[in-house]
Design an enzyme around this catalytic site. Sequence first.
Site, PDB file in Angstrom:
ATOM      1  CG  HIS A 271      -2.061   0.932   1.114  1.00  0.00           C
ATOM      2  ND1 HIS A 271      -1.956   2.283   1.351  1.00  0.00           N
ATOM      3  CD2 HIS A 271      -3.330   0.710   0.718  1.00  0.00           C
ATOM      4  CE1 HIS A 271      -3.131   2.847   1.125  1.00  0.00           C
ATOM      5  NE2 HIS A 271      -3.982   1.917   0.735  1.00  0.00           N
ATOM      6  CG  ASP A 328      -8.409  -4.124  -3.079  1.00  0.00           C
ATOM      7  OD1 ASP A 328      -7.617  -3.172  -3.176  1.00  0.00           O
ATOM      8  OD2 ASP A 328      -9.637  -3.994  -3.209  1.00  0.00           O
TER       9      ASP A 328
HETATM   10  C1  SDX Z   1      -6.155   0.042  -3.059  1.00  0.00           C
HETATM   11  O1  SDX Z   1      -4.271   4.465  -2.171  1.00  0.00           O
HETATM   12  C2  SDX Z   1      -5.235   3.901  -1.562  1.00  0.00           C
HETATM   13  O2  SDX Z   1      -5.679   4.281  -0.499  1.00  0.00           O
HETATM   14  C3  SDX Z   1      -5.854   2.736  -2.308  1.00  0.00           C
HETATM   15  C4  SDX Z   1      -6.894   1.930  -1.561  1.00  0.00           C
HETATM   16  C5  SDX Z   1      -8.141   2.729  -1.312  1.00  0.00           C
HETATM   17  O3  SDX Z   1      -8.856   2.414  -0.364  1.00  0.00           O
HETATM   18  O4  SDX Z   1      -8.448   3.618  -2.156  1.00  0.00           O
HETATM   19  O5  SDX Z   1      -6.375   1.519  -0.320  1.00  0.00           O
HETATM   20  C6  SDX Z   1      -7.306   0.699  -2.356  1.00  0.00           C
HETATM   21  O6  SDX Z   1      -5.898   0.352  -4.190  1.00  0.00           O
HETATM   22  C7  SDX Z   1      -5.301  -0.938  -2.296  1.00  0.00           C
HETATM   23  C8  SDX Z   1      -4.066  -1.448  -3.140  1.00  0.00           C
HETATM   24  C9  SDX Z   1      -4.569  -2.542  -4.081  1.00  0.00           C
HETATM   25  N1  SDX Z   1      -3.502  -2.904  -5.038  1.00  0.00           N
HETATM   26  C10 SDX Z   1      -2.857  -4.105  -4.954  1.00  0.00           C
HETATM   27  O7  SDX Z   1      -3.046  -4.918  -4.062  1.00  0.00           O
HETATM   28  C11 SDX Z   1      -1.883  -4.368  -6.098  1.00  0.00           C
HETATM   29  C12 SDX Z   1      -0.585  -4.919  -5.552  1.00  0.00           C
HETATM   30  N2  SDX Z   1       0.060  -3.822  -4.811  1.00  0.00           N
HETATM   31  C13 SDX Z   1       1.094  -3.083  -5.482  1.00  0.00           C
HETATM   32  O8  SDX Z   1       0.935  -2.943  -6.858  1.00  0.00           O
HETATM   33  C14 SDX Z   1       1.580  -1.850  -4.713  1.00  0.00           C
HETATM   34  O9  SDX Z   1       1.838  -2.259  -3.435  1.00  0.00           O
HETATM   35  C15 SDX Z   1       0.690  -0.600  -4.670  1.00  0.00           C
HETATM   36  C16 SDX Z   1       0.272  -0.173  -6.040  1.00  0.00           C
HETATM   37  C17 SDX Z   1      -0.501  -0.838  -3.829  1.00  0.00           C
HETATM   38  C18 SDX Z   1       1.527   0.519  -4.029  1.00  0.00           C
HETATM   39  O10 SDX Z   1       2.566   0.783  -4.890  1.00  0.00           O
HETATM   40  P1  SDX Z   1       3.693   1.892  -4.560  1.00  0.00           P
HETATM   41  O11 SDX Z   1       3.360   2.610  -3.284  1.00  0.00           O
HETATM   42  O12 SDX Z   1       3.885   2.709  -5.788  1.00  0.00           O
HETATM   43  O13 SDX Z   1       4.954   1.022  -4.212  1.00  0.00           O
HETATM   44  P2  SDX Z   1       6.001   0.501  -5.296  1.00  0.00           P
HETATM   45  O14 SDX Z   1       5.276  -0.057  -6.489  1.00  0.00           O
HETATM   46  O15 SDX Z   1       7.008   1.589  -5.499  1.00  0.00           O
HETATM   47  O16 SDX Z   1       6.661  -0.739  -4.518  1.00  0.00           O
HETATM   48  C19 SDX Z   1       7.706  -0.536  -3.529  1.00  0.00           C
HETATM   49  C20 SDX Z   1       8.510  -1.825  -3.541  1.00  0.00           C
HETATM   50  C21 SDX Z   1       8.968  -2.229  -4.954  1.00  0.00           C
HETATM   51  O17 SDX Z   1      10.129  -3.048  -4.791  1.00  0.00           O
HETATM   52  P3  SDX Z   1      11.592  -2.303  -5.002  1.00  0.00           P
HETATM   53  O18 SDX Z   1      11.544  -1.648  -6.370  1.00  0.00           O
HETATM   54  O19 SDX Z   1      11.666  -1.287  -3.846  1.00  0.00           O
HETATM   55  O20 SDX Z   1      12.591  -3.426  -4.881  1.00  0.00           O
HETATM   56  O21 SDX Z   1       7.679  -2.919  -3.099  1.00  0.00           O
HETATM   57  C22 SDX Z   1       7.494  -3.851  -4.159  1.00  0.00           C
HETATM   58  C23 SDX Z   1       7.868  -3.131  -5.448  1.00  0.00           C
HETATM   59  O22 SDX Z   1       8.332  -4.061  -6.435  1.00  0.00           O
HETATM   60  N3  SDX Z   1       6.084  -4.238  -4.152  1.00  0.00           N
HETATM   61  C24 SDX Z   1       5.610  -5.468  -4.353  1.00  0.00           C
HETATM   62  C25 SDX Z   1       4.225  -5.376  -4.182  1.00  0.00           C
HETATM   63  N4  SDX Z   1       3.882  -4.112  -3.897  1.00  0.00           N
HETATM   64  C26 SDX Z   1       5.040  -3.398  -3.877  1.00  0.00           C
HETATM   65  N5  SDX Z   1       6.241  -6.625  -4.675  1.00  0.00           N
HETATM   66  C27 SDX Z   1       5.443  -7.722  -4.817  1.00  0.00           C
HETATM   67  N6  SDX Z   1       4.094  -7.721  -4.645  1.00  0.00           N
HETATM   68  C28 SDX Z   1       3.464  -6.564  -4.334  1.00  0.00           C
HETATM   69  N7  SDX Z   1       2.130  -6.550  -4.177  1.00  0.00           N
END
Ligand code: SDX
Length: 392
Positions: A271, A328
């Site tokens: 998140h 989710d």
């Molecule tokens: C919602 O914003 C909100 O409030 C949203 C929400 C709401 O109520 O409106 O809460 C609802 O959208 C919840 C999130 C649902 N999405 C998912 O579950 C999809 C999977 N999650 C990721 O795609 C990610 O965690 C996000 C999109 C939720 C957040 O992405 P960020 O903050 O841009 O973080 P990032 O992509 O920069 O990741 C940071 C690191 C990275 O690794 P490094 O490059 O530092 O080595 O964490 C890793 C990412 O690769 N990472 C994950 C991961 N999420 C982040 N690796 C594997 N699986 C994951 N799910």
Amino acid sequence: TKGVITIDPGYKNTGSCESAITFLDGEQGILRYRGYSIEELAAKADFLEVAYLLIFGELPTKEQSEKFHNDIKAQAVVDEDVKKILDAFPKSAHPMGVIASLTSALTAFNPSSVNVDSEEDMYKSVVKILGKFPVLVAWTFRKKEGMPLDYGDNSLGYVENILKMMFKKPNGEYTQNRILVDALDKLLILHADHEQNCSTSTVRIVGSSHAGLFASLSAGISALWGPLHGGANQAVLEMLEGIKADGGDTKKYMAKAKDKNDPFRLMGFGHRVYKNFDPRARIIKKAADDVLGDLGVEDPILDIAKGLEKEALEDSYFVDRKLYPNVDFYSGIIYRAMGIPTDMFTVMFALGRLPGWIAQWREMRLRKEPIGRPRQVYTGATERKFVSIDER
Ligand code: SDX
């Protein structure tokens, strides 16, 4: 500082506004709507009370609540011409695309942008959309299922009526299940607002051009659809079903999630704000246990979800990046227990998020926020002369 443009992809370090609606503390895992904790609201309030609180700032009195319910019921009808729009969609159309279109259609039926400075005008628009949107949700679902598009029973509560509109048999038969009504009411409360997330920011920026409320909501629905945002609840179930089909090999999927060369992400994890357990995920996980327990349903998908969660919470890749289950991760398991198909999960998220979008849109307009128009740092070609096609 003037004249200096700071690029901040995804606005990770940018505050777009001041707001008095929702408070998040990502480190502590705290979520409050107008100062009330999500735990208390999920346990003690009903969805329309929370909608009223988010939009108008206070919990309604008994009289205000009764009037709100009745005014919404009076609006729970949709122009018959909307059925002609639904007829134009093939059964394969994704429900999020359908509901975004139908909400745009409501704009066509209600083109004048609401006068936000008039409490009465704003109230009328609020009850109109809260009354009509559930009908559009039910009709979107029933169209795909080949069931008649009609109404539920206005003598029922708001959430009871939504479930009846969705699941009433063509011959009118319907058995109310209190467990599912309470579970859906809680789920909608948990999804109701979440400060400046992607779809809410979309609603705000579209509304900042003084586009109408319904047009802004339709844009928010499209933003919510993405699998990185609200579409994650559908992606989680598809991921869990994939793992189940693959023999339940969670370790293989954990490895894929950590492999930088593999685009696979553990959906429902991570998140932008929460660097701790999403408080909503805790509540939904317990609700999933309760609902399946009360229904006497054994769902292997829930077991796989719990196994995956356990492994991730012990895995340094996830722990170092503070990746925890989010809202989710478990919600789809409850929707499934209700008989809601996977491609309708994000529509249910939109149904819950509607009051938050409305509240944020209203606050942005009441505060007379300027039109959203960020700048950029240009990195393209320097000036060059036009070359005619014969010389290219
Ligand atoms: C919602 O914003 C909100 O409030 C949203 C929400 C709401 O109520 O409106 O809460 C609802 O959208 C919840 C999130 C649902 N999405 C998912 O579950 C999809 C999977 N999650 C990721 O795609 C990610 O965690 C996000 C999109 C939720 C957040 O992405 P960020 O903050 O841009 O973080 P990032 O992509 O920069 O990741 C940071 C690191 C990275 O690794 P490094 O490059 O530092 O080595 O964490 C890793 C990412 O690769 N990472 C994950 C991961 N999420 C982040 N690796 C594997 N699986 C994951 N799910």
